[in-house]
Design an enzyme around this catalytic site. Structure first.
Site, PDB file in Angstrom:
ATOM      1  N   ASP A 281       1.003   0.786  -0.395  1.00 12.80           N
ATOM      2  CA  ASP A 281       0.275   1.237   0.797  1.00 12.80           C
ATOM      3  C   ASP A 281       0.876   2.537   1.308  1.00 12.80           C
ATOM      4  O   ASP A 281       2.025   2.872   1.008  1.00 12.80           O
ATOM      5  CB  ASP A 281       0.296   0.177   1.897  1.00 12.80           C
ATOM      6  CG  ASP A 281       1.693  -0.073   2.467  1.00 12.80           C
ATOM      7  OD1 ASP A 281       2.634  -0.242   1.659  1.00 12.80           O
ATOM      8  OD2 ASP A 281       1.852  -0.104   3.702  1.00 12.80           O
TER       9      ASP A 281
ATOM     10  N   GLU B  87       3.972  -2.459   3.210  1.00 17.45           N
ATOM     11  CA  GLU B  87       5.353  -2.168   3.617  1.00 17.45           C
ATOM     12  C   GLU B  87       5.391  -1.306   4.865  1.00 17.45           C
ATOM     13  O   GLU B  87       6.265  -1.467   5.726  1.00 17.45           O
ATOM     14  CB  GLU B  87       6.084  -1.466   2.471  1.00 17.45           C
ATOM     15  CG  GLU B  87       7.593  -1.266   2.695  1.00 17.45           C
ATOM     16  CD  GLU B  87       7.957   0.026   3.415  1.00 17.45           C
ATOM     17  OE1 GLU B  87       9.117   0.187   3.801  1.00 17.45           O
ATOM     18  OE2 GLU B  87       7.060   0.889   3.608  1.00 17.45           O
TER      19      GLU B  87
END
Length: 407
Positions: free
Chosen positions: A79, A172
């Site tokens: 991400d 994350e």
């Protein structure tokens, strides 16, 4: 495939996470990239490739020798930050950077005057954006480096290694990357996140972290008749912020110094909601910071009435140093790998967090190694091709050193 092509392919996927979402992953578009990665892992010959319904990817480069070697792992997140758009990233390469200004787009300039880190990469090939999005080196550079390393090991059977596990995860950037990571399924004795910054960075200390939501209940009354009746939540929000020390914010701290950081607020006369993060490397000071927030709320409630101010604290992660200190061999191996790869180690605390912190507390010692990106989370982000190659070499060298670890 060269590492540059691999990385630029990855940047074409919009994988921005969303801290307001309750789903896993937090955005469906992350799964699009995860599916692409799964097929790439299979195409490159990894074994045991699997992805769960939350987008956590696992795979194995099988051992190429029979002796008993510890199974180790390498992890990166796919991400990108909610702080800046990751859609339609237009990555390009600045060959043999000359140390001057880089025009990303007309009127948008990345300058060493503002970003002195550029000076460390004169003569290198820099991958930059067009100044309208982030790049995504955090942490697609890490993924590219891991994939390039396992492909290199696959093609160089003369370099002996044990089972090498790789994993790629979502979310994350919103602090949830390790929440659903299956440590037992991963099956490693220890691992490394490839999610650090510039060349040589090695991190096994990070902040203790908490989120704090401050909810304020005001009383709305016509301002012409408000004396003795109105409680203006807008003003109380300012008052709460003013109770926090001016010299303990991100803008005024460095190194091991902790802080309070206001990251968002919504206010009106009747209600106010403030969103903070609280950080400190020292666990006792961290607990003191949380207690101070609650003390501020009590002080205001004594002044304006019980229930006017509510503080909701949520611990997010803790300093991994507590879990790494008993397992310092995982650090010694990296230091040796860096030196053998011609990389000068730069051991420093993270002024932030990493999936490795949470994973370390889940029983998987997991320090953080440089991936090469600089100026994360914004349009001036860049990564050096040569630094990515060195990160790949360090991963290969770690695997080689671990093969002789029990000799």
């Amino acid at each position: 495939m060269e590492i540059t092509e691999r990385f630029i392919n990855y940047t074409k996927f919009d994988t921005q996470s969303d801290d307001s979402s309750e789903s896993v992953p937090s955005t469906p578009k992350q799964l699009v990239f995860a599916e692409y990665l799964k097929k790439e892992m299979e195409r490159e010959g990894l074994s045991d490739v699997e992805m769960d319904d939350m987008g956590y990817l696992y795979g194995t480069l099988k051992a190429n020798c029979k002796k008993k070697i510890p199974t180790i792992g390498f992890i990166s997140h796919y991400d990108t930050s909610p702080d800046s758009s990751g859609k339609d990233v237009k990555a390009r390469i600045v060959k043999n950077y000359d140390g001057g200004d880089i025009e990303l787009s007309p009127g948008i300039v990345s300058s060493p005057t503002k970003f002195p880190e550029l000076k460390n990469h004169v003569g290198e090939d820099l991958i930059v954006t067009d100044g309208t999005t982030l790049l995504g080196a955090d942490d697609k550079a890490g993924i590219a480096e891991i994939m390039q390393a396992v492909c290199w090991l696959r093609d160089h059977n003369e370099v002996k290694h044990g089972d090498i596990r790789v994993a790629f995860n979502p979310d994350e950037e919103i602090g949830k990357g390790a929440h659903n990571f299956d440590v037992e399924r991963f099956g490693c004795e220890w691992a490394y996140t490839i999610d650090g910054g510039d060349l040589g960075e090695l991190e096994y200390e990070n902040f203790n972290a908490a989120g704090a939501k401050v909810n304020i209940k005001g009383v709305s009354v016509h301002p012409g008749y408000a004396k003795g009746k109105m409680i203006n939540a807008n003003r109380l929000a300012c008052e709460f912020c003013n109770m926090l020390p001016d010299d303990q914010t991100p803008e005024t701290t460095e190194g091991y110094e902790g802080f309070y950081h206001l990251i968002g607020m919504q206010t009106s006369t009747e209600t106010a909601k403030l969103n903070f993060i609280i950080r400190d490397h020292d666990r006792d000071k961290f607990e003191d910071r949380k207690a101070f927030f609650e003390k501020c709320a009590r002080t205001m409630n004594e002044k304006y009435g019980e229930g006017t101010v509510e503080v909701v604290l949520n611990d997010q992660y803790y300093n991994m140093k507590e879990k790494i200190d008993p397992n310092m061999h995982v650090i010694d191996i990296v230091l040796q790998a860096m030196m053998q790869s011609g990389v000068s180690p730069k051991v420093k605390p993270i002024r932030g967090g990493t999936d490795g912190a949470q994973l370390s507390y889940k029983g998987l010692p997991c320090p953080n190694i440089f991936a090469g990106g600089v100026n994360f989370h914004g349009p001036y982000e860049f990564v050096s091709v040569q630094v990515m190659e060195k990160a790949m070499n360090v991963i290969v060298k770690i695997c080689e050193i671990v093969a002789d670890y029990n000799d």
